[in-house]
Design an enzyme around this catalytic site. Structure first.
Site, PDB file in Angstrom:
ATOM      1  N   CYS A   3      38.851  31.012  37.892  1.00  0.00           N
ATOM      2  CA  CYS A   3      37.899  30.801  36.805  1.00  0.00           C
ATOM      3  C   CYS A   3      36.775  29.866  37.252  1.00  0.00           C
ATOM      4  CB  CYS A   3      38.589  30.214  35.581  1.00  0.00           C
ATOM      5  SG  CYS A   3      37.456  29.989  34.185  1.00  0.00           S
ATOM      6  N   GLY A  25      32.904  44.960  36.309  1.00  0.00           N
ATOM      7  CA  GLY A  25      31.813  45.879  36.009  1.00  0.00           C
ATOM      8  C   GLY A  25      32.226  47.303  35.702  1.00  0.00           C
TER       9      GLY A  25
END
Length: 304
Positions: A131, A245
């Site tokens: 993260c 994506g």
């Protein structure tokens, strides 16, 4: 009839489609829109040991073909997740889910994973060492082989369920990180998390996101994610969950050809909450178009 089923470390999924952590909450809002039982599984919101409010706002910014976020692992903490959220998931989703875990120390990762490992409807534990939106934690473990190996080893010592390490693209060589996780017993690899990015407001000449930088996701990063999945598939002998994506059924097939067994859909859920449903419905037609009778047969097919 096309067979869409895949197997992740013994977990049989009816199809490879998995909404990604942080984009699907705990499933409740999506269950009001369609039958989420059609999903292969889903990765619920990243869980930390203690409750987190997350980063200050604004923490979202639009970009061409994508978005930046710096939410900062906002969640109610592992005890509340186990007490409230996981039982609620059982009411709306009859399959095993993926528990995504974040942390700021090896001890935190270990404790969270140990607790979530006991939940019967958790099928896989996805350990987020990637993260980019929190300070002194998360990605700091995923940017070195030593850090990734240490978390993997510690978590595997306290769990019985498959552990998938979620990797960062913000490294020099992601294959070395993946191999370090494999060496310490990881059952699989999830990749990729978001790329670091930022936007600046022209009026006040300051970063739009309060955190200054955020994680870039959306269609813009798909080619980057695809080549990393391709490279990691060659580097390790572990099942992969590919993401980054993915927005269409064609993207799913590309990810699987690159080496992914499961495919997570992230930012696209925020733009179109029906995207996972639409992809699942489109996959059989796409497979017939390209002569695919069983999705398992194409995993890693681009390497042949």
């Amino acid at each position: 009839m096309v067979n869409l089923s895949v197997n992740l470390s013994g977990l049989e999924l009816s199809n490879p489609i998995i909404p990604a952590s942080g984009t699907f909450g705990y499933g409740r809002e999506f269950a009001e829109l369609y039958d989420i039982g059609i999903l292969g599984s889903f990765s619920f919101k990243g869980t930390t040991l203690e409750a987190r409010f997350g980063n200050p706002t604004p923490r979202i910014a639009e970009t061409p073909s994508g978005m930046l976020n710096a939410v900062g692992l906002q969640n109610p903490g592992v005890d509340e997740v186990i007490k409230t959220e996981i039982p609620n998931i059982k009411k709306i989703f009859g399959k095993p889910v993926i528990a995504n875990v974040g942390g700021f120390s090896i001890e935190e990762y270990t404790k969270c994973c140990e607790l979530l490992d006991k939940c019967d409807n958790v099928g896989i534990i996805e350990v987020n060492i990637s993260c980019p939106n929190v300070h002194n934690g998360g990605m700091s473990f995923g940017t070195t082989t030593e850090g990734a190996a240490a978390v993997t080893k510690a978590v595997k010592a306290v769990t019985t369920k498959p552990v998938y390490m979620k990797l960062s693209p913000n490294v020099t060589d992601i294959t070395e990180i993946a191999k370090a996780c494999e060496a310490e017993g990881a059952d699989g690899i999830s990749l990729i998390n978001t790329l670091l990015g930022m936007r600046i407001d022209l009026k006040n000449r300051k970063p739009i996101i309060k955190n200054t930088t955020g994680g870039l996701s959306g269609g813009a990063i798909f080619p980057v994610a695809l080549q990393m999945v391709y490279r990691v598939y060659k580097a390790v002998n572990l099942p992969l969950i590919g993401m980054g994506g993915v927005t269409t059924a064609e993207d799913v097939v590309e990810m699987m050809l690159a080496g992914a067994t499961g495919v997570q859909i992230g930012a696209a859920n925020l733009k179109n909450p029906f995207v996972c449903k639409e992809i699942i419905e489109e996959l059989p037609n796409l497979c017939e178009k390209y002569g695919i009778k069983d999705l398992k047969d194409i995993i890693g097919g681009a390497h042949q």
